[in-house]
Structure formats: structure tokens, C-alpha cells
Write a protein that holds these residues in place. Sequence first.
Motif, PDB file in Angstrom:
ATOM      1  N   LEU A 364       0.951  -1.203  -0.016  1.00  0.00           N
ATOM      2  CA  LEU A 364      -0.035   0.018  -0.109  1.00  0.00           C
ATOM      3  C   LEU A 364       0.974   1.264  -0.049  1.00  0.00           C
ATOM      4  O   LEU A 364       2.053   1.163   0.313  1.00  0.00           O
ATOM      5  CB  LEU A 364      -0.996  -0.125   1.156  1.00  0.00           C
ATOM      6  N   THR A 365       0.508   2.347  -0.410  1.00  0.00           N
ATOM      7  CA  THR A 365       1.123   3.765  -0.505  1.00  0.00           C
ATOM      8  C   THR A 365       0.063   4.926  -0.590  1.00  0.00           C
ATOM      9  O   THR A 365      -1.098   4.693  -0.927  1.00  0.00           O
ATOM     10  CB  THR A 365       1.858   3.734  -1.776  1.00  0.00           C
ATOM     11  N   GLY A 366       0.360   5.888   0.002  1.00  0.00           N
ATOM     12  CA  GLY A 366      -0.327   7.124   0.088  1.00  0.00           C
ATOM     13  C   GLY A 366      -0.035   7.976  -1.113  1.00  0.00           C
ATOM     14  O   GLY A 366       0.929   7.410  -1.851  1.00  0.00           O
ATOM     15  N   ASP A 367      -0.641   8.728  -1.401  1.00  0.00           N
ATOM     16  CA  ASP A 367      -0.518   9.452  -2.814  1.00  0.00           C
ATOM     17  C   ASP A 367       0.308  10.873  -2.168  1.00  0.00           C
ATOM     18  O   ASP A 367      -0.245  11.603  -1.382  1.00  0.00           O
ATOM     19  CB  ASP A 367      -1.878  10.132  -3.392  1.00  0.00           C
ATOM     20  N   PRO A 368       1.525  11.250  -2.922  1.00  0.00           N
ATOM     21  CA  PRO A 368       2.525  12.123  -2.159  1.00  0.00           C
ATOM     22  C   PRO A 368       1.662  13.483  -2.676  1.00  0.00           C
ATOM     23  O   PRO A 368       2.322  14.662  -2.296  1.00  0.00           O
ATOM     24  CB  PRO A 368       3.668  12.047  -2.737  1.00  0.00           C
ATOM     25  N   ARG A 369       0.768  13.669  -3.559  1.00  0.00           N
ATOM     26  CA  ARG A 369       0.105  14.966  -3.953  1.00  0.00           C
ATOM     27  C   ARG A 369      -1.190  15.147  -3.450  1.00  0.00           C
ATOM     28  O   ARG A 369      -1.740  16.395  -3.687  1.00  0.00           O
ATOM     29  CB  ARG A 369       0.068  14.759  -5.738  1.00  0.00           C
ATOM     30  N   ILE A 370      -1.678  14.086  -2.822  1.00  0.00           N
ATOM     31  CA  ILE A 370      -3.167  14.404  -2.533  1.00  0.00           C
ATOM     32  C   ILE A 370      -3.304  13.637  -0.806  1.00  0.00           C
ATOM     33  O   ILE A 370      -3.309  12.670  -0.888  1.00  0.00           O
ATOM     34  CB  ILE A 370      -4.264  13.609  -3.343  1.00  0.00           C
ATOM     35  N   PHE A 371      -3.549  14.786  -0.148  1.00  0.00           N
ATOM     36  CA  PHE A 371      -3.667  14.399   1.277  1.00  0.00           C
ATOM     37  C   PHE A 371      -4.867  13.350   1.627  1.00  0.00           C
ATOM     38  O   PHE A 371      -6.003  13.669   0.963  1.00  0.00           O
ATOM     39  CB  PHE A 371      -3.778  15.515   2.202  1.00  0.00           C
ATOM     40  N   GLY A 372      -4.519  12.318   2.196  1.00  0.00           N
ATOM     41  CA  GLY A 372      -5.733  11.416   2.582  1.00  0.00           C
ATOM     42  C   GLY A 372      -5.891  10.354   1.441  1.00  0.00           C
ATOM     43  O   GLY A 372      -6.445   9.286   1.771  1.00  0.00           O
ATOM     44  N   ARG A 373      -5.282  10.454   0.321  1.00  0.00           N
ATOM     45  CA  ARG A 373      -5.493   9.338  -0.463  1.00  0.00           C
ATOM     46  C   ARG A 373      -4.575   8.163  -0.500  1.00  0.00           C
ATOM     47  O   ARG A 373      -3.538   8.437  -0.205  1.00  0.00           O
ATOM     48  CB  ARG A 373      -5.606   9.812  -2.070  1.00  0.00           C
ATOM     49  N   VAL A 374      -5.145   6.846  -0.287  1.00  0.00           N
ATOM     50  CA  VAL A 374      -4.394   5.774   0.000  1.00  0.00           C
ATOM     51  C   VAL A 374      -4.837   4.757  -1.186  1.00  0.00           C
ATOM     52  O   VAL A 374      -5.855   4.592  -1.688  1.00  0.00           O
ATOM     53  CB  VAL A 374      -4.861   5.152   1.407  1.00  0.00           C
ATOM     54  N   TYR A 375      -3.751   4.025  -1.740  1.00  0.00           N
ATOM     55  CA  TYR A 375      -3.915   3.078  -2.574  1.00  0.00           C
ATOM     56  C   TYR A 375      -3.493   1.613  -2.028  1.00  0.00           C
ATOM     57  O   TYR A 375      -2.327   1.678  -1.432  1.00  0.00           O
ATOM     58  CB  TYR A 375      -3.006   3.032  -4.044  1.00  0.00           C
TER      59      TYR A 375
END
Length: 389
Positions: A364-375
Motif C-alpha cells: 500500500l502507499t499514500g499519494d504524495p500529491r493528495i492528502f488522505g488518498r491511499v492505494y
Amino acid sequence: MDISDAPWLTWNAKAELPVIAPKLGWMMESVQIDPFDSDHFMYGTGATIYGADNLTDWDSGGKVHLSVRAQGLEETAVLCLISPPAGRAHLFSGLGDVGGFRHTDLGRAPKMYDSPTFGGTPALDFAELAPHTLVRVGHPTSGWTQHFAISTDGGDTWTPSGSEPPGLTGPGAEDQAVAISADGRRIVWAPAGAPVSWSDDHGRTWTASEGLPPGAPVRADRVDPGTFYAYGSGVFYVSEDGGESFKATAATGLPVAGNVRFKPVPGHRGDIWLAGGTGKPATPTPYGMWRSTDAGRSFQRFEAVDEGDAVGFGKAAPGGTYPAVYTSSKIGGVRGIFRSDDAGRTWVRINDDRHQYAWTGNTLTGDPRIFGRVYFGTNGRGVIYGDPT
């Protein structure tokens, strides 16, 4: 055949009659005709679900128009995910069986990676300070023989390696088999069947690294281009010469069995999070999450994390300076997907009991450009992503 909803179904192959591309399917174990509409039928394959709405045209010599009917129904295992801080694509995925994708539109399936085409992509990485440079390793298919590829244009095009470490039998472990330095100039690869090796010419040549067991998972520091990390059987290793040699650190108390995954933190030199272990009684070992702020020389355990499996980072919360931390773990006795906005001091669960996805502890990873978005990846339900409501 209309595969516009799943253009990867050709596996980047050209038709070689009598086998067409895409294939009509294989492992076709069920065909169902709608009992209320004789024109409507579907059949399952080893790749997707096909169907048509004009089946009876066949009776008069017409053509049946097949199309993909599996939107939102994925059966593949997700092996690795990365989210660079720049470029057209917010997400790159490595999948089993279908290679993986550069996701420029999260609502549509893209074509598979090519040049080379992989039947499975266990590991990806990007250069943190030069995110247009990416690497991937996988199982070659569609006539390719190379297990490594590099892109210097954000994934628009890929170049296969000029050579491979001698003795190689496969691409390596899931999610941690390849690492690229923060500046994109040095690559460390831990393939199966060969020594961990480094390259400073984008994969044209490889030299064996010193001091590491074969197959040890590897990562690059996200700030210092000369620093790489590795792990194996409870021992943490660090290289300060670009992966040419590794030395064991004095860190203790880490899991010696089970799946162990670790990631250095973007923007913070020597800051590493590690999760893993196993709860099996036959292999007693610590099972949790740890953090190092001294480049792996020591680790401190997060007592709130009962069982840690995967960890990733995304854009910091508004007003914050440390990246948001995401994990698939058991925290406070509850299994779920969690986020911390204060470097692990507190956690908030971001799924709930009505939204469960079976195994989510692989990547899993977060998105470094959008706070709160997780994949995060699943083992049979594709890639899931979520945004705060």
C-alpha cells in the motif's frame, strides 16, 4: 471482440492465426445464457468475463459481438504499488498474471506495460528526487526474455536491460526486489538465483554487491543517493556506497520469520519504517511495526500495533510537515487500514467493518500529491483506492 474496457487483454501480443489476439479465452468453465433474454449470454475465462447481447444473430449467419463484462471485478493479485510525486500518472501497479499498469485515469483500465511485457511484476521503484525515472522487474512473456526495464520519461516508454546478473532464475521477492537511488543513477536488484547486484548504467551491466545474502529485500534512501538498505532473517543492512557493499547494523528485536516489509520515508534521511512477523505458534517471532531514525542502526517498536504487515506514506496533513503514514495492520485489537498524521503517535481506522477486502497486507502507499488518498493491493479484488469523505 471489443476490449476497449480492458485493453491489456492482448498481453501486447500480435495475432498469430489460428490464435487471435486477444484470445477468446482459456479456462472457460462456465457459459450462461440469460433465461429471460436469449440474446444475452456471458462466459468466464482465465482473464475476464466476456458477453454479448446479440447471440441469436448467430442463427442466421451473423456475427456475435463480444465485449468485456467484468468492470470492477478483478481476480488478480496486486504485488506492488508506487505513487511518484510528479508526472501524469499518480499510480503505477505491479500485478500477478497481467503485468501491471501506469494509471493515468483511475476510472479506466489501461494497456499493460510493454518493452518488455511481463506476465507478473513483483517490484517497482522510482527515483524520489527524479521521479520521471522508474524501474520494474518481472516475469517476461510475449516473446521477451529480459526481467528488468527502466523508464526515464515517467513510464511513457521502457527500455529492457542490456544484461542480467549471472545465474538469475526470476525477478525476485514481491514489492522489494529492486531499488533505485534518490537521484536515479544507481540501481540495486535482488533477483532470484543470483547475487544482489548493482548497476550504474541503467541495467546495461551488473556487479555483485558484497555483504548481503541472496534475495535480501532492498530499498533506497529517499534523500541520500548513496544509501541503500536491505533486510534478512532479523538482520538489517545498510550500504553507504551506492549498493556496492552492505554491512549489518546493530539493530535487534526485529522479526526473523514471516513476511517483513520496510520503507524509507520521503524527505527524511535515514528514517525507515518496518512491519512484519508472524503469529504462527510454530514460528514465534515479534509481529508488529518498528521505526528507525538513524538509518537502521536501531529500531523502536510501536506498542499500539499488535500485528504490522505493510506501511506506506503520502502527503502530509494540512499544516503538517511529516508524511501521512498508512498501514494494513492490527492496531488496538482491530484489523483494518489505518492512517496516522502524527508519525505513529495516534492512528485512525479509514475502512470499517462493512468495507473489508480480505488480504491487504502485501502493498500500500499514500499519494504524495493528495492528502488522505491511499492505494492498497488485494489478493483477488484488484487495486483499491480511497479518499477522505
